[in-house]
Design an enzyme around this catalytic site. Structure first.
Site, short mmCIF file in Angstrom:
data_model
loop_
_atom_site.label_atom_id
_atom_site.label_comp_id
_atom_site.label_asym_id
_atom_site.label_seq_id
_atom_site.Cartn_x
_atom_site.Cartn_y
_atom_site.Cartn_z
N GLU A 55 0.82 -1.21 0.00
CA GLU A 55 0.00 0.00 0.00
C GLU A 55 0.86 1.26 0.00
OE1 GLU A 55 -2.20 -2.94 2.80
OE2 GLU A 55 -0.18 -2.65 1.99
N ARG A 187 12.88 -24.16 -4.81
CA ARG A 187 13.61 -24.03 -3.55
C ARG A 187 13.63 -22.58 -3.08
NH1 ARG A 187 19.30 -27.44 -4.21
NH2 ARG A 187 18.38 -29.56 -4.18
N GLU A 304 12.72 -32.68 0.18
CA GLU A 304 13.49 -33.32 -0.89
C GLU A 304 14.21 -34.49 -0.26
OE1 GLU A 304 15.52 -31.11 -3.96
OE2 GLU A 304 15.00 -29.23 -2.97
N THR A 308 11.79 -43.34 1.81
CA THR A 308 11.37 -43.61 3.19
C THR A 308 10.83 -42.35 3.86
OG1 THR A 308 12.97 -45.41 3.42
CG2 THR A 308 12.11 -44.45 5.45
#
Length: 373
Positions: A55, A187, A304, A308
């Site tokens: 603003e 990223r 990333e 598992t």
């Protein structure tokens, strides 16, 4: 209620807000347009935390033309003194006659107070224009303000047959250079990256944002303006030492384990490395505790990791979004699987997934998938 002009001006304000995606965190991305007699007299967006809000840029551009004008803002104007004065106060002092707001700010320091301040000053305030589109720009900020948790995105790359590597572990490169540059840009938009100790030990990655690999974005953002995300390594059993690439890059690293490291190891860490012990579940870092910790400062995190850890995030219903790069390759039956997940026994147990976006990135396809947890 909404005119064609209202929709056009708020659409422009949302486009302006998106310009701050790489530089504003942990603040939200906000855009503003000021219109008088159907002419744009001011516009701006929030560029970086600690700097002027959208603003203020728009009002400075409008000058005296702001008096009697309509201000379009993608997020409710702030009402409190932080590192900058309240934007609601600035709009009042500029003499605008109407303010159109896309999204009410869930920040407890604002949360309707900015709107009330404007209305108390006799300014017409209309709320709810293009709300869904405006929310998409600030999914992480909104979630953190409402739930105390960051927006969680899991990044995956796989072959057509759903594999991430050959049976011998070779995986460079499944995707092409365009996809890898795209990952650098993703990223750069996140507050933190999360990976697991096995990925660090196997690949020895740096996990930083490399300005030279940002593609066209490197022309818009100077190297000094790149916000390096916090690199979070889950090392449950405190196995890592300081002789790894991730420690050699001077940007913050957080090691998270379920036990303390030996003093001889901690004393070798560079100054930009910190450590946190969190509770364990099945001898692994409890993911909900991790996200609660990160939610204190992070709007969004990018996972990333290997099958598992990525699978654990999905199985624990912690994931908001998956970005999947699918390469036009077939790695064979012995290749390594994309995700390690439990053996679902009922169709009702399968996660609900919606395709939000699908596009070509070089020779690869990028799918953006939204999870309905």
């Amino acid at each position: 209620m909404w005119s064609t002009e209202d929709n056009q001006m708020m659409s422009l304000a949302i486009e302006l807000a998106q310009k701050g995606l790489y530089t504003t965190r942990p603040n939200p991305c906000v855009g503003s347009v000021i219109v008088k007699d159907s002419v744009i007299v001011g516009e701006g967006y929030h560029i970086r935390a600690g700097g002027p809000h959208a603003e203020v840029y728009a009002l400075n551009m409008a000058g005296n033309d702001a008096k009697g004008a309509t201000a379009y803002v993608t997020l409710e104007p702030c009402s409190h003194y932080g590192r900058t004065p309240p934007c609601a106060k600035a709009l009042i002092e500029a003499g605008v006659s109407r303010v159109v707001v896309a999204v009410t700010d869930p920040n407890p320091q604002v949360s309707g107070r900015g709107i009330a301040m404007l209305q108390d000053a006799g300014i017409q305030v209309d709320v709810g224009l293009l709300t869904d589109a405006a929310k998409q720009v600030n999914l992480g900020f909104l979630k953190r303000m409402q739930q105390g948790l960051p927006w969680v995105t899991v990044k995956l790359a796989a072959s057509l047959d759903g594999k991430t590597a050959l049976s011998n572990g070779e995986s460079k490169w499944i995707t092409g250079p365009e996809a890898r540059r795209d990952v650098q840009r993703i990223r750069a938009r996140h507050c933190a990256l999360i990976t697991g100790v096995e990925t660090v030990l196997a690949d020895n990655p740096s996990l930083n944002v490399r300005h030279s690999e940002l593609g066209s974005l490197s022309n818009e953002i100077a190297p000094a303006e790149v916000h390096q995300p916090l690199r979070v390594i889950l090392d449950s059993q405190a196995r890592l030492d300081a002789e790894l690439a991730i420690f050699s890059v001077t940007s913050p690293v957080l090691l998270v384990s379920t036990r303390d490291y030996p003093e001889s190891v901690k004393s070798a860490w560079p100054a930009h490395v910190s450590h946190q012990v969190l509770p364990a579940t099945d001898n692994r870092v409890e993911l909900q505790a991790l996200l609660t910790l990160l939610g204190k400062t992070c709007n969004s995190v990018l996972v990333e990791a290997g099958a598992t850890l990525a699978g654990a995030f999905v199985a624990s219903h912690c994931v908001d979004e998956i970005i999947l790069y699918q390469a036009m390759k077939i790695l064979g039956a012995g290749g390594r699987d994309l995700l390690a997940l439990p053996d679902f026994e009922k169709m009702s147990e399968i996660p609900n997934i919606d395709v939000i976006d699908e596009r070509k990135v070089g020779k690869d396809t990028r799918l953006t998938l939204r999870m309905s947890n």
